[in-house]
Design a protein around this motif. Sequence first.
Motif, PDB file in Angstrom:
ATOM      1  N   VAL A 142       0.847  -1.191   0.000  1.00  0.00           N
ATOM      2  CA  VAL A 142       0.000   0.000   0.000  1.00  0.00           C
ATOM      3  C   VAL A 142       0.886   1.246   0.000  1.00  0.00           C
ATOM      4  O   VAL A 142       1.700   1.442   0.895  1.00  0.00           O
ATOM      5  N   LEU A 143       0.706   2.058  -1.036  1.00  0.00           N
ATOM      6  CA  LEU A 143       1.389   3.341  -1.142  1.00  0.00           C
ATOM      7  C   LEU A 143       0.358   4.453  -1.000  1.00  0.00           C
ATOM      8  O   LEU A 143      -0.824   4.192  -0.857  1.00  0.00           O
ATOM      9  N   GLY A 144       0.797   5.700  -1.059  1.00  0.00           N
ATOM     10  CA  GLY A 144      -0.131   6.811  -0.980  1.00  0.00           C
ATOM     11  C   GLY A 144       0.565   8.094  -0.608  1.00  0.00           C
ATOM     12  O   GLY A 144       1.776   8.111  -0.349  1.00  0.00           O
ATOM     13  N   ASN A 145      -0.189   9.197  -0.582  1.00  0.00           N
ATOM     14  CA  ASN A 145       0.395  10.474  -0.189  1.00  0.00           C
ATOM     15  C   ASN A 145      -0.682  11.422   0.296  1.00  0.00           C
ATOM     16  O   ASN A 145      -1.881  11.185   0.112  1.00  0.00           O
ATOM     17  N   ILE A 146      -0.247  12.517   0.897  1.00  0.00           N
ATOM     18  CA  ILE A 146      -1.135  13.577   1.339  1.00  0.00           C
ATOM     19  C   ILE A 146      -0.449  14.902   1.058  1.00  0.00           C
ATOM     20  O   ILE A 146       0.754  15.055   1.315  1.00  0.00           O
ATOM     21  N   THR A 147      -1.194  15.861   0.487  1.00  0.00           N
ATOM     22  CA  THR A 147      -0.628  17.153   0.128  1.00  0.00           C
ATOM     23  C   THR A 147      -1.593  18.273   0.479  1.00  0.00           C
ATOM     24  O   THR A 147      -2.810  18.066   0.575  1.00  0.00           O
ATOM     25  N   ILE A 148      -1.037  19.459   0.633  1.00  0.00           N
ATOM     26  CA  ILE A 148      -1.815  20.686   0.814  1.00  0.00           C
ATOM     27  C   ILE A 148      -1.395  21.659  -0.275  1.00  0.00           C
ATOM     28  O   ILE A 148      -0.201  21.881  -0.497  1.00  0.00           O
ATOM     29  N   GLU A 149      -2.390  22.241  -0.946  1.00  0.00           N
ATOM     30  CA  GLU A 149      -2.137  23.213  -2.013  1.00  0.00           C
ATOM     31  C   GLU A 149      -2.654  24.580  -1.588  1.00  0.00           C
ATOM     32  O   GLU A 149      -3.815  24.717  -1.204  1.00  0.00           O
ATOM     33  N   GLN A 150      -1.775  25.566  -1.643  1.00  0.00           N
ATOM     34  CA  GLN A 150      -2.124  26.926  -1.246  1.00  0.00           C
ATOM     35  C   GLN A 150      -1.960  27.870  -2.437  1.00  0.00           C
ATOM     36  O   GLN A 150      -0.893  27.927  -3.047  1.00  0.00           O
ATOM     37  N   GLN A 151      -3.024  28.603  -2.757  1.00  0.00           N
ATOM     38  CA  GLN A 151      -2.948  29.588  -3.825  1.00  0.00           C
ATOM     39  C   GLN A 151      -2.272  30.843  -3.290  1.00  0.00           C
ATOM     40  O   GLN A 151      -2.699  31.433  -2.298  1.00  0.00           O
ATOM     41  N   LEU A 152      -1.182  31.260  -3.957  1.00  0.00           N
ATOM     42  CA  LEU A 152      -0.438  32.443  -3.522  1.00  0.00           C
ATOM     43  C   LEU A 152      -1.005  33.711  -4.143  1.00  0.00           C
ATOM     44  O   LEU A 152      -1.087  34.750  -3.494  1.00  0.00           O
ATOM     45  N   ASN A 153      -1.359  33.618  -5.424  1.00  0.00           N
ATOM     46  CA  ASN A 153      -1.987  34.735  -6.125  1.00  0.00           C
ATOM     47  C   ASN A 153      -2.716  34.177  -7.339  1.00  0.00           C
ATOM     48  O   ASN A 153      -2.880  32.957  -7.461  1.00  0.00           O
ATOM     49  N   SER A 154      -3.139  35.039  -8.235  1.00  0.00           N
ATOM     50  CA  SER A 154      -3.943  34.583  -9.363  1.00  0.00           C
ATOM     51  C   SER A 154      -3.162  33.691 -10.331  1.00  0.00           C
ATOM     52  O   SER A 154      -3.769  32.983 -11.148  1.00  0.00           O
ATOM     53  N   LYS A 155      -1.834  33.685 -10.235  1.00  0.00           N
ATOM     54  CA  LYS A 155      -1.034  32.924 -11.186  1.00  0.00           C
ATOM     55  C   LYS A 155      -0.218  31.789 -10.570  1.00  0.00           C
ATOM     56  O   LYS A 155       0.328  30.959 -11.297  1.00  0.00           O
ATOM     57  N   SER A 156      -0.113  31.715  -9.261  1.00  0.00           N
ATOM     58  CA  SER A 156       0.795  30.730  -8.673  1.00  0.00           C
ATOM     59  C   SER A 156       0.183  30.017  -7.475  1.00  0.00           C
ATOM     60  O   SER A 156      -0.606  30.587  -6.714  1.00  0.00           O
ATOM     61  N   ASN A 157       0.566  28.747  -7.323  1.00  0.00           N
ATOM     62  CA  ASN A 157       0.187  27.898  -6.191  1.00  0.00           C
ATOM     63  C   ASN A 157       1.440  27.225  -5.665  1.00  0.00           C
ATOM     64  O   ASN A 157       2.416  27.008  -6.404  1.00  0.00           O
ATOM     65  N   ILE A 158       1.404  26.828  -4.403  1.00  0.00           N
ATOM     66  CA  ILE A 158       2.470  26.019  -3.827  1.00  0.00           C
ATOM     67  C   ILE A 158       1.861  24.744  -3.262  1.00  0.00           C
ATOM     68  O   ILE A 158       0.764  24.769  -2.689  1.00  0.00           O
ATOM     69  N   VAL A 159       2.556  23.616  -3.448  1.00  0.00           N
ATOM     70  CA  VAL A 159       2.090  22.311  -2.987  1.00  0.00           C
ATOM     71  C   VAL A 159       3.150  21.718  -2.064  1.00  0.00           C
ATOM     72  O   VAL A 159       4.334  21.672  -2.417  1.00  0.00           O
ATOM     73  N   ILE A 160       2.725  21.260  -0.888  1.00  0.00           N
ATOM     74  CA  ILE A 160       3.634  20.650   0.081  1.00  0.00           C
ATOM     75  C   ILE A 160       2.986  19.388   0.627  1.00  0.00           C
ATOM     76  O   ILE A 160       1.783  19.377   0.928  1.00  0.00           O
ATOM     77  N   GLY A 161       3.770  18.326   0.777  1.00  0.00           N
ATOM     78  CA  GLY A 161       3.225  17.094   1.327  1.00  0.00           C
ATOM     79  C   GLY A 161       4.275  16.022   1.452  1.00  0.00           C
ATOM     80  O   GLY A 161       5.480  16.279   1.377  1.00  0.00           O
ATOM     81  N   ALA A 162       3.809  14.794   1.646  1.00  0.00           N
ATOM     82  CA  ALA A 162       4.700  13.644   1.776  1.00  0.00           C
ATOM     83  C   ALA A 162       3.925  12.402   1.376  1.00  0.00           C
ATOM     84  O   ALA A 162       2.687  12.397   1.370  1.00  0.00           O
ATOM     85  N   GLY A 163       4.656  11.370   1.035  1.00  0.00           N
ATOM     86  CA  GLY A 163       3.989  10.141   0.642  1.00  0.00           C
ATOM     87  C   GLY A 163       4.887   8.928   0.791  1.00  0.00           C
ATOM     88  O   GLY A 163       6.111   9.056   0.926  1.00  0.00           O
ATOM     89  N   ARG A 164       4.263   7.771   0.779  1.00  0.00           N
ATOM     90  CA  ARG A 164       5.001   6.508   0.696  1.00  0.00           C
ATOM     91  C   ARG A 164       5.003   6.116  -0.779  1.00  0.00           C
ATOM     92  O   ARG A 164       3.966   5.731  -1.328  1.00  0.00           O
ATOM     93  N   THR A 165       6.152   6.253  -1.428  1.00  0.00           N
ATOM     94  CA  THR A 165       6.241   6.082  -2.864  1.00  0.00           C
ATOM     95  C   THR A 165       7.353   5.105  -3.218  1.00  0.00           C
ATOM     96  O   THR A 165       8.141   4.695  -2.363  1.00  0.00           O
ATOM     97  N   SER A 166       7.417   4.772  -4.517  1.00  0.00           N
ATOM     98  CA  SER A 166       8.471   3.884  -5.013  1.00  0.00           C
ATOM     99  C   SER A 166       9.362   4.600  -6.023  1.00  0.00           C
ATOM    100  O   SER A 166       9.949   3.973  -6.896  1.00  0.00           O
ATOM    101  N   ILE A 167       9.480   5.924  -5.927  1.00  0.00           N
ATOM    102  CA  ILE A 167      10.255   6.667  -6.913  1.00  0.00           C
ATOM    103  C   ILE A 167      11.747   6.313  -6.866  1.00  0.00           C
ATOM    104  O   ILE A 167      12.460   6.501  -7.859  1.00  0.00           O
ATOM    105  N   PHE A 168      12.229   5.805  -5.731  1.00  0.00           N
ATOM    106  CA  PHE A 168      13.619   5.363  -5.640  1.00  0.00           C
ATOM    107  C   PHE A 168      13.731   3.837  -5.666  1.00  0.00           C
ATOM    108  O   PHE A 168      14.750   3.277  -5.266  1.00  0.00           O
ATOM    109  N   GLY A 169      12.685   3.178  -6.117  1.00  0.00           N
ATOM    110  CA  GLY A 169      12.681   1.720  -6.187  1.00  0.00           C
ATOM    111  C   GLY A 169      11.904   1.126  -5.038  1.00  0.00           C
ATOM    112  O   GLY A 169      10.711   0.867  -5.153  1.00  0.00           O
TER     113      GLY A 169
END
Length: 277
Positions: free
Chosen positions: A126-153
């Motif tokens: 079982v993998l997965g993740n959780i993130t929070i997305e915050q709109q900074l202004n009309s053109k930009s957002n920032i995303v921060i989170g963590a997950g259990r992934t297999s990106i490194f194998g």
Amino acid sequence: MIVRFLICSLFSVSFLSVKAQENFAAYANIKIESTNKINFNGTDIGISYQKNLGTKYKIANTLEYSNLKVNYELNPFDFYQDQDKFNQIQNKFEFSQQIAEKTKWQFSIIPTANFEQNLDLSDVTVLGNITIEQQLNSKSNIVIGAGRTSIFGAPKLTPIVALDYRFSDKTNLRIGFPDSKITYSNNVRNEFKLTNSFNGNFYHLDASENIEKKAILSQMTTAFEYERNVSGNCFLNFKAGYDFNKKYKLTDNSNHTIYDYSTGNGYILGIGIKYKQ
């Protein structure tokens, strides 16, 4: 048969509401990854849907099967060439909520069965993740989170961070980890992407000599992608790029290396078709 039924039930449970779908897609892809020593040929097929639940909630689900074939002909002196076919069945369920005018959170749960030939309940991870997305202004957002992934194998906890910036209605930029991309669309039928991603996977090998082993693959991929709406709901996509720091090795359950194929880097080519409505 019982084990196979239980695993199939696990992956299909969230499709019970498919008749309530709002957007539906089906796709198939073929890719070739070639290195100095080993060639990798992959195929995947999948179906997905997403639905808005009111104005604040959204769900999405993707069920996918993929197959990876490994050709060792360029490296004939390795000792583990019988491991040349790998399979994956994966279901990704996503839920997101708009918790404030400019703030959204999202989580995903991804049960995945990665196996060589014989599917068993022990192959499910079982993998997965959780993130929070915050709109900074009309053109930009920032995303921060963590997950259990297999990106490194091997599955492990990894950070997720990204800055999204919209230059115009035609051009968008994402800078982050594990994925970055710039997207440009000159009209409603064409989309061009330049992507950079850290990605990997793992496969439980069939038991032998009473030792449980896994095949581990990982790389950083830089690629150019093009998607074309050829007619109505049908899309074709093409991908060409290069894998950097590519690794392919066998490990035990403690992630100690049993054998390293030392493949070297190589190019990647892919083509796919998608139906969307």
